[in-house]
Design a protein around this motif. Structure first.
Motif, PDB file in Angstrom:
ATOM      1  N   PRO A   1       0.828  -1.220   0.000  1.00 53.89           N
ATOM      2  CA  PRO A   1       0.000   0.000   0.000  1.00 53.89           C
ATOM      3  C   PRO A   1       0.860   1.267   0.000  1.00 53.89           C
ATOM      4  N   LYS A   2       2.137   1.143   0.360  1.00 50.66           N
ATOM      5  CA  LYS A   2       3.041   2.304   0.400  1.00 50.66           C
ATOM      6  C   LYS A   2       3.595   2.667  -0.972  1.00 50.66           C
ATOM      7  N   GLU A   3       3.272   1.849  -1.979  1.00 50.45           N
ATOM      8  CA  GLU A   3       3.698   2.122  -3.346  1.00 50.45           C
ATOM      9  C   GLU A   3       3.273   3.541  -3.746  1.00 50.45           C
ATOM     10  N   PHE A   4       4.187   4.317  -4.376  1.00 53.59           N
ATOM     11  CA  PHE A   4       3.826   5.689  -4.740  1.00 53.59           C
ATOM     12  C   PHE A   4       4.690   6.211  -5.886  1.00 53.59           C
ATOM     13  N   SER A   5       4.044   6.921  -6.798  1.00 49.26           N
ATOM     14  CA  SER A   5       4.764   7.683  -7.822  1.00 49.26           C
ATOM     15  C   SER A   5       4.116   9.055  -7.897  1.00 49.26           C
ATOM     16  N   THR A   6       4.906  10.102  -8.156  1.00 48.54           N
ATOM     17  CA  THR A   6       4.342  11.459  -8.163  1.00 48.54           C
ATOM     18  C   THR A   6       3.541  11.705  -9.438  1.00 48.54           C
ATOM     19  N   SER A   7       2.626  12.664  -9.362  1.00 48.16           N
ATOM     20  CA  SER A   7       1.813  12.973 -10.547  1.00 48.16           C
ATOM     21  C   SER A   7       2.700  13.526 -11.658  1.00 48.16           C
ATOM     22  N   ALA A   8       3.771  14.240 -11.294  1.00 46.07           N
ATOM     23  CA  ALA A   8       4.681  14.777 -12.324  1.00 46.07           C
ATOM     24  C   ALA A   8       5.373  13.622 -13.058  1.00 46.07           C
ATOM     25  N   ASP A   9       5.789  12.598 -12.304  1.00 43.12           N
ATOM     26  CA  ASP A   9       6.423  11.446 -12.947  1.00 43.12           C
ATOM     27  C   ASP A   9       5.429  10.677 -13.821  1.00 43.12           C
ATOM     28  N   MET A  10       4.186  10.540 -13.322  1.00 44.65           N
ATOM     29  CA  MET A  10       3.178   9.835 -14.135  1.00 44.65           C
ATOM     30  C   MET A  10       2.911  10.595 -15.425  1.00 44.65           C
ATOM     31  N   ALA A  11       2.850  11.935 -15.333  1.00 49.72           N
ATOM     32  CA  ALA A  11       2.600  12.752 -16.523  1.00 49.72           C
ATOM     33  C   ALA A  11       3.762  12.635 -17.516  1.00 49.72           C
ATOM     34  N   ARG A  12       4.993  12.619 -16.986  1.00 53.86           N
ATOM     35  CA  ARG A  12       6.154  12.451 -17.881  1.00 53.86           C
ATOM     36  C   ARG A  12       6.082  11.096 -18.579  1.00 53.86           C
ATOM     37  N   GLY A  13       5.759  10.048 -17.821  1.00 47.33           N
ATOM     38  CA  GLY A  13       5.648   8.712 -18.407  1.00 47.33           C
ATOM     39  C   GLY A  13       4.590   8.661 -19.497  1.00 47.33           C
ATOM     40  N   ALA A  14       3.429   9.276 -19.217  1.00 43.24           N
ATOM     41  CA  ALA A  14       2.338   9.270 -20.196  1.00 43.24           C
ATOM     42  C   ALA A  14       2.721  10.073 -21.437  1.00 43.24           C
ATOM     43  N   THR A  15       3.478  11.153 -21.226  1.00 41.66           N
ATOM     44  CA  THR A  15       3.931  11.972 -22.369  1.00 41.66           C
ATOM     45  C   THR A  15       4.885  11.163 -23.253  1.00 41.66           C
ATOM     46  N   VAL A  16       5.775  10.406 -22.627  1.00 40.61           N
ATOM     47  CA  VAL A  16       6.710   9.578 -23.399  1.00 40.61           C
ATOM     48  C   VAL A  16       5.933   8.488 -24.147  1.00 40.61           C
ATOM     49  N   LEU A  17       4.964   7.878 -23.464  1.00 40.49           N
ATOM     50  CA  LEU A  17       4.146   6.842 -24.119  1.00 40.49           C
ATOM     51  C   LEU A  17       3.434   7.420 -25.343  1.00 40.49           C
ATOM     52  N   LEU A  18       2.769   8.549 -25.145  1.00 39.32           N
ATOM     53  CA  LEU A  18       2.018   9.210 -26.227  1.00 39.32           C
ATOM     54  C   LEU A  18       2.930   9.507 -27.418  1.00 39.32           C
ATOM     55  N   ASN A  19       4.066  10.148 -27.139  1.00 41.70           N
ATOM     56  CA  ASN A  19       4.935  10.567 -28.243  1.00 41.70           C
ATOM     57  C   ASN A  19       5.655   9.388 -28.898  1.00 41.70           C
ATOM     58  N   THR A  20       5.877   8.317 -28.132  1.00 42.94           N
ATOM     59  CA  THR A  20       6.482   7.129 -28.744  1.00 42.94           C
ATOM     60  C   THR A  20       5.488   6.469 -29.696  1.00 42.94           C
ATOM     61  N   VAL A  21       4.214   6.408 -29.281  1.00 41.06           N
ATOM     62  CA  VAL A  21       3.196   5.840 -30.174  1.00 41.06           C
ATOM     63  C   VAL A  21       3.116   6.676 -31.458  1.00 41.06           C
ATOM     64  N   LEU A  22       3.138   8.008 -31.322  1.00 43.64           N
ATOM     65  CA  LEU A  22       3.061   8.869 -32.513  1.00 43.64           C
ATOM     66  C   LEU A  22       4.300   8.694 -33.402  1.00 43.64           C
ATOM     67  N   THR A  23       5.471   8.527 -32.762  1.00 38.77           N
ATOM     68  CA  THR A  23       6.710   8.327 -33.528  1.00 38.77           C
ATOM     69  C   THR A  23       6.661   6.988 -34.269  1.00 38.77           C
ATOM     70  N   LEU A  24       6.255   5.924 -33.574  1.00 38.42           N
ATOM     71  CA  LEU A  24       6.174   4.613 -34.220  1.00 38.42           C
ATOM     72  C   LEU A  24       5.122   4.650 -35.334  1.00 38.42           C
ATOM     73  N   ASP A  25       4.062   5.400 -35.097  1.00 39.21           N
ATOM     74  CA  ASP A  25       2.994   5.516 -36.108  1.00 39.21           C
ATOM     75  C   ASP A  25       3.560   6.102 -37.406  1.00 39.21           C
TER      76      ASP A  25
END
Ligand code: ZN
Length: 432
Positions: free
Chosen positions: A404-428
């Motif tokens: 239950p102590k597992e934690f990631s910051t919202s800034a890190d989650m947003a960075r991860g999602a941004t990388v995911l989004l842009n990688t999908v667009l790049t692969l596309d």
């Protein structure tokens, strides 16, 4: 309209569309955090603890909440025979194979709110942002939420055609078998074989995930590019000594199985450390017979686990442990034997082209980045049997996971999602 005005209009239109194509499209950090918090409400047990175990009521309710969001985002949503949730978004070219991405929303007993959830909410964010920016990719897109990841990557195993009938009969932490559970979440265990994908059925698969270790946080690095997911092999070790009276047997006349086993546990650690590389070896389970304070232990059984990105390395570490066990057995008057267990997952390497796309995207965004391996299992390792895969890690605070102590910051989650989004667009753009 005279010709000059028309050409001015055309030029400004071109500039406008070029700017639009180059414009940075942004994920919404607040929306990601809100959805993570909403998802966390599902699967609380009677004591208010996190228990969203696959196939339980909380899992069923969370899946239905998630599917609602998928539908609101315009995805064509279905559940396959293995219980995986699939959300499809059309591309400009229907003949191309889909680019897939996703993760899981089930958790281990008393688990955390980020393992699997970050990738699932990040995948939904990707679709939402494409909608907000009126972007249609060339490839069709597929968002996959895998069934029962924590109980043995069940959904992705089925997609890889590796989910056996024996596995369907196995009991799970939900109290029902995998087969019964698949039925409960809308699948059909009798037809599970039909979901198998062939190599090439997907253009690529990407998974955003928390690191579940402490390397990124310790090194203050924002994004990890996973080179591969380690293979895991287990052996049961039996140390056979001689159970005898703990009071009347002199120290030099003993065949103490636990004493020999203790030396072997140290030898396992030394063996793993004697190679260059990131291999790990652990004895995490041990039992002794007869298990009485006044009897010298006669038999010890323990489980040895070795993990690495290379199967050969796993075998080399094991051989060195075996060599050390021979001399321990000789000097302690015991016998030591090793029995392979049914845990023997092969290492899965991620695809170099996908790794490279993630690296270029991350560098362009100005995030700090490093390559790393995944010491934990993920659905991406089964997906590697079907198509090129990539994994993006974000920091886990304190390196804590499955807690239950597992934690990631919202800034890190947003960075991860941004990388995911842009990688999908790049692969596309780049995948043929
Ligand atoms: Zn996970």
């Amino acid at each position: 309209m005279n010709r000059n005005i028309i050409s001015i209009l055309i030029v400004s239109l071109q500039i406008f569309s070029a700017e639009k194509a180059n414009a940075q499209i942004n994920v919404n950090e607040q929306r990601i955090q809100t959805r993570i918090d909403e998802l966390a409400r599902f699967g609380k047990d009677s004591l208010g603890r996190n228990n969203r175990i696959a196939f339980t009521k909380g899992d069923v309710e969370a899946r239905s909440w998630y599917m609602d969001l998928m539908k609101k985002a315009g995805l064509e949503v279905s559940i396959d025979y293995a219980g995986n949730i699939i959300g499809k978004r059309k591309g400009k070219n229907a003949l191309l194979k889909p680019i897939a991405f996703g993760s899981h929303i089930d958790m281990v007993p008393l688990g955390g709110n980020y393992d699997g959830c970050v990738g699932s909410i990040g995948a939904l964010e990707l679709i939402t942002v494409l909608n907000e920016n009126n972007i249609t990719t060339v490839h069709p897109l597929e968002l996959i939420i895998f069934a029962n990841e924590e109980g043995g990557t069940v959904g992705s195993l089925a997609l890889a055609g590796e989910l056996t009938s024996a596995a369907l009969a196995q009991n799970t932490n939900s109290g029902s078998t995998i087969g019964q559970g698949i039925k409960r979440i809308g699948g059909d265990p009798d037809r599970v074989k039909e979901v198998k994908l062939n190599r090439g059925d997907l253009a690529a698969f990407l998974e955003l995930h928390i690191e579940q270790g402490g390397i990124l946080e310790k090194e203050k690095i924002q994004i990890g590019i996973v080179e591969g997911i380690v293979g895991i092999k287990w052996w049961e070790i039996t140390v056979q000594g001689f159970a005898n009276h703990a009071g009347t047997t002199p120290m030099d006349m003993r065949k103490d199985a636990l004493l020999a086993a203790s030396r072997l546990v140290i030898a396992v650690n030394e063996a793993a450390n004697s190679f260059e590389g990131k291999q790990v070896a652990t004895v995490g389970k041990i039992s002794t017979e007869p298990g009485a304070p006044n009897v010298i232990p006669g038999i010890v059984k323990m489980i040895l686990e070795v993990r690495d990105l290379s199967s050969e390395k796993i075998e080399s570490v094991f051989k060195r442990i075996q060599q050390k066990s021979d001399s321990i057995a000789r000097s302690s008057g015991t016998t030591i034997s090793f029995q392979e267990q049914n845990v023997n997952t092969k290492p899965a390497l991620t695809d170099k082209t996908v790794q490279d796309a993630i690296m270029r995207v991350t560098t362009k965004l100005g995030y700090s980045v490093r390559y790393m391996q995944s010491g934990a299992g993920h659905d991406a390792q089964e997906m590697a049997l079907i198509c090129p895969v990539g994994m993006i890690f974000i920091p886990s605070i304190g390196g804590i996971s499955h807690s239950p102590k597992e934690f990631s910051t919202s800034a890190d989650m947003a960075r991860g999602a941004t990388v995911l989004l842009n990688t999908v667009l790049t692969l596309d753009r780049e995948l043929k």
